[in-house]
Design an enzyme around this catalytic site. Structure first.
Site, PDB file in Angstrom:
ATOM      1  N   ASN A   9       0.882  -1.171   0.000  1.00  0.00           N
ATOM      2  CA  ASN A   9       0.000   0.000   0.000  1.00  0.00           C
ATOM      3  C   ASN A   9       0.920   1.221   0.000  1.00  0.00           C
ATOM      4  OD1 ASN A   9      -1.761   2.076   0.541  1.00  0.00           O
ATOM      5  ND2 ASN A   9      -2.253   1.417   2.626  1.00  0.00           N
ATOM      6  N   LYS A  11       0.240   4.241  -0.271  1.00  0.00           N
ATOM      7  CA  LYS A  11      -0.370   5.452   0.306  1.00  0.00           C
ATOM      8  C   LYS A  11      -0.090   6.656  -0.614  1.00  0.00           C
ATOM      9  CE  LYS A  11      -0.160   3.339   4.790  1.00  0.00           C
ATOM     10  NZ  LYS A  11      -0.172   3.482   6.237  1.00  0.00           N
ATOM     11  N   HIS A  94      -9.683   1.707   4.599  1.00  0.00           N
ATOM     12  CA  HIS A  94      -8.426   1.865   5.344  1.00  0.00           C
ATOM     13  C   HIS A  94      -8.656   2.848   6.494  1.00  0.00           C
ATOM     14  CE1 HIS A  94      -4.322   2.897   6.365  1.00  0.00           C
ATOM     15  NE2 HIS A  94      -3.969   1.764   5.787  1.00  0.00           N
ATOM     16  N   GLU A  96      -6.983   5.224   7.542  1.00  0.00           N
ATOM     17  CA  GLU A  96      -6.706   6.624   7.199  1.00  0.00           C
ATOM     18  C   GLU A  96      -7.888   7.240   6.452  1.00  0.00           C
ATOM     19  OE1 GLU A  96      -2.902   5.787   5.389  1.00  0.00           O
ATOM     20  OE2 GLU A  96      -2.170   5.209   7.365  1.00  0.00           O
ATOM     21  N   GLU A 166      -5.825  -4.467  10.557  1.00  0.00           N
ATOM     22  CA  GLU A 166      -4.768  -3.486  10.779  1.00  0.00           C
ATOM     23  C   GLU A 166      -5.040  -2.693  12.060  1.00  0.00           C
ATOM     24  OE1 GLU A 166      -2.702  -2.489   6.771  1.00  0.00           O
ATOM     25  OE2 GLU A 166      -4.338  -1.102   7.075  1.00  0.00           O
ATOM     26  N   GLY A 172       2.373   2.332  10.709  1.00  0.00           N
ATOM     27  CA  GLY A 172       3.384   3.375  10.524  1.00  0.00           C
ATOM     28  C   GLY A 172       4.104   3.763  11.803  1.00  0.00           C
ATOM     29  N   SER A 212       3.140  -2.102  10.295  1.00  0.00           N
ATOM     30  CA  SER A 212       4.587  -2.236  10.502  1.00  0.00           C
ATOM     31  C   SER A 212       5.118  -3.635  10.165  1.00  0.00           C
ATOM     32  CB  SER A 212       4.970  -1.819  11.927  1.00  0.00           C
ATOM     33  OG  SER A 212       4.616  -0.465  12.154  1.00  0.00           O
TER      34      SER A 212
HETATM   35  P1  PGA Z   1       2.697   0.310   7.543  1.00  0.00           P
HETATM   36  O1  PGA Z   1       1.241   0.550   6.895  1.00  0.00           O
HETATM   37  O2  PGA Z   1       3.196  -1.015   7.005  1.00  0.00           O
HETATM   38  O3  PGA Z   1       3.529   1.471   7.084  1.00  0.00           O
HETATM   39  O4  PGA Z   1       2.514   0.257   9.024  1.00  0.00           O
HETATM   40  C1  PGA Z   1       0.314  -0.494   6.732  1.00  0.00           C
HETATM   41  C2  PGA Z   1      -0.983   0.034   6.165  1.00  0.00           C
HETATM   42  O5  PGA Z   1      -1.468   1.085   6.616  1.00  0.00           O
HETATM   43  O6  PGA Z   1      -1.580  -0.587   5.248  1.00  0.00           O
END
Ligand code: PGA
Length: 250
Positions: A9, A11, A94, A96, A166, A172, A212
């Protein structure tokens, strides 16, 4: 047997110039064909992904879409557009998008139904905040999301959906859920699917962990019974890390 599925992803990262370079690098990787691999790029990079990954077994997809096919929805992209360029996946719900763009379960449900209607594989995200985890409300939160987001989906369609668990506190932040906690939540999600669609279908649905995931923890996570894949943000932005993630078995 559920086929493992590792999806990047990206982003809101990578201008078309940068995406072009990364996609060139990804197209040259020697990836394990037993693992389904994909990248979900910003919408503006999707045609590059289509072009640069056409000779590879790496799929591509989007990070969001609207549920209508066309019309006066300024700024949105539609399932028909994604279908037209041969996208495989669309990430939906997601955290976000839920947090910063106020997407609720009703909207996400419409998007999931629309993606399935257009032969796109929804990667449906769910997960709890740190406060919810500390208050031991994580199961309740995820059950509410899954039940609402999968409302009205047929038994035949549920097996096409990928679910990504998640936990928001792990995204992140460099804090991964322990592999046992991640496995137990993925198992819990499978039991919700079983309640709603029956055990036979629940056994077919692929459930990813996200938050992560890195080359140094992917092997342990992927070794767990209920974890069928990973949705990876930060670590998917470097070709060599993406290679290590997809090749976790090698
Ligand atoms: P990350 O993001 O691996 O940077 O923690 C995962 C995600 O939000 O899909």
């Amino acid at each position: 047997m559920r086929k493992s599925v590792i999806v990047g992803n990206w982003k809101m990262n990578k201008t078309p110039t940068e995406a072009s370079e990364l996609l060139d690098q990804i197209s040259k990787l020697d990836l394990d064909r037993e693992v389904e691999a994909g990248v979900c790029t910003p919408a503006i990079d999707l045609l590059l992904a289509k072009d640069k990954l056409s000779e590879t077994n790496v799929n591509f997809g989007a990070q969001n879409m609207y549920f209508e096919e066309s019309g006066a929805f300024t700024g949105e992209i539609s399932p028909t557009m994604l279908q037209d360029i041969g996208a495989s996946y669309v990430i939906l719900g997601h955290s976000e998008r839920r947090e910063y763009f106020h997407e609720d379960d009703e909207l996400i449900n419409k998007k999931v139904l629309s993606a399935l209607d257009h032969d796109l594989t929804p990667i449906l995200c769910c997960g709890e905040t740190l406060e919810e985890r500390e208050a031991e409300k994580h199961e309740e939160k995820v059950r509410g999301q899954i039940e609402a987001d999968l409302e009205g989906i047929s038994n035949e369609d549920i097996e096409k959906v990928i679910i990504a668990y998640e936990p928001i506190w792990a995204i992140g932040t460099g804090k991964t859920a322990s592999s046992d906690d991640a496995d137990s939540m993925c198992g819990y999600i499978r039991s919700i699917i079983a309640d709603k669609f029956g055990e036979e279908y629940a056994q077919k649905v692929r459930i990813q962990y996200g938050g992560s995931v890195k080359p140094n923890n992917v092997v342990e996570l992927m070794g767990k019974e209920n974890i069928d894949g990973a949705l990876v943000g930060g670590a998917s932005l470097k070709a060599e890390d993406f290679e290590s993630l997809v090749n976790y078995n090698k």
